[in-house]
Design an enzyme around this catalytic site. Structure first.
Site, PDB file in Angstrom:
ATOM      1  N   SER A 178     -12.710  -5.878  23.341  1.00  0.00           N
ATOM      2  CA  SER A 178     -13.660  -6.909  23.964  1.00  0.00           C
ATOM      3  C   SER A 178     -14.827  -6.318  24.288  1.00  0.00           C
ATOM      4  CB  SER A 178     -13.043  -7.579  25.113  1.00  0.00           C
ATOM      5  OG  SER A 178     -11.861  -8.545  24.750  1.00  0.00           O
ATOM      6  N   HIS A 243     -15.282  -6.462  29.339  1.00  0.00           N
ATOM      7  CA  HIS A 243     -16.179  -7.659  29.011  1.00  0.00           C
ATOM      8  C   HIS A 243     -17.474  -7.461  29.188  1.00  0.00           C
ATOM      9  CE1 HIS A 243     -11.810  -8.741  28.805  1.00  0.00           C
ATOM     10  NE2 HIS A 243     -12.181  -9.573  27.738  1.00  0.00           N
TER      11      HIS A 243
END
Length: 304
Positions: A178, A243
């Site tokens: 991610s 993230h």
């Protein structure tokens, strides 16, 4: 003034009426399927008509977008074949931490884990969303900007993600790509917003909304999973800070790279400013990992 322009601009000025005619590239008819695909990619990623025409006329698919395709195939193969020997291994499985790829705070001295954690994922839904975003966003960007630039953004996002976890969520492991995926997607979305009037891609508002919804869904799932009680304490669930590290790389380094199509980044002052900030963060995180864990006397989960 010509020295301040990119090679694409100077070459486009010399191409003649076919390249710089008043008719937009989108209005050309009689194109083959491959030509329509290249034109579609140009309108998806480039805000200026001159750059679109130059890219359309000069792109030869040599080399092909090998980096994003390779990293996706390797991630899927390692995840499902070599490492797991099964189709999926959820984070509720007691063996999910027992491999040499993911980042674990007790094993942070093993430097390769800051990169190789991208080949492990917290379930098939996590893997599937990252694979889809890598292919739908990463491949067109690599076709336009080349493997060197896109791989730099991707790897920078991956490293920033694991280092962000080691600084802000010190007791959690990390899995998934991610960080790199969010770096690419956030750079692309920020580039569209900054060049909104010049971007001629169809349904750009709808596409941005879909991308943001998918990213928000996956990020929300990661936050929920992080704070959900672990099925095998004291081993916590993976962190979601990777993230955010990827997003920060995307809207700084990534935007500069995508805005300067075929231009020398060495001549861009803002590029050096953001690169210096990134290097300072990496050095800070390295020293943090060396000294902060012992000074704070944290209770880390046992090594797998």
């Amino acid at each position: 003034m010509s020295n301040k322009r990119s090679n694409s601009f100077r070459q486009a000025m010399l191409q003649g009426n076919r390249r710089l005619c008043s008719k937009a590239l989108l209005e050309e008819t009689g194109l083959s399927l491959s030509q329509r695909l290249i034109r579609h990619v140009a309108y998806e990623t480039l805000p200026r008509e001159i750059d679109r025409k130059w890219y359309y006329d000069s792109y030869t698919c040599c080399p092909p977008p090998w980096f994003m395709i390779t990293i996706t195939i390797v991630a899927f193969f390692l995840y499902n074949g070599v490492v797991l020997d099964r189709f999926v291994l959820q984070v509720t499985h007691p063996l999910y931490l027992k491999n040499a790829l993911l980042y674990h705070p007790q094993l942070r001295a093993q430097a390769w884990r800051y990169l190789t954690y991208i080949f492990m994922h917290a379930g098939i839904e996590h893997l599937g969303l990252n694979v889809v975003l890598q292919l739908l966003v990463g491949v067109p960007l690599e076709m336009v900007h080349g493997a060197a630039r896109i791989s730099f953004v991707y790897v920078a996002g991956v490293v920033a993600g694991s280092l962000a976890v080691s600084v802000a969520d010190m007791t959690a492991p990390v899995v998934g790509s991610s960080g790199g995926v969010y770096a690419l997607v956030s750079a692309h979305l920020a580039n569209i917003v900054m060049n909104w009037s010049g971007m001629k891609c169809q349904f750009k508002l709808l596409r941005m909304a879909v991308a943001l919804i998918c990213m928000s869904f996956e990020f929300g799932r990661a936050v929920w999973l992080r704070f959900h009680p672990s099925a095998y304490p004291p081993c916590p669930h993976p962190s979601f800070m990777a993230h955010l590290g990827g997003v920060m790389v995307g809207i700084t380094l990534g935007v500069i790279i995508l805005r300067n199509y075929e231009q020398r980044l060495q001549d861009q002052t803002l590029w050096w400013i953001f690169l210096s900030i990134y290097v300072i963060f990496v050095l800070f995180a390295i020293f943090w990992n060396i000294f902060a864990y012992s000074l704070l006397d944290l209770k880390l989960p046992p090594p797998p």
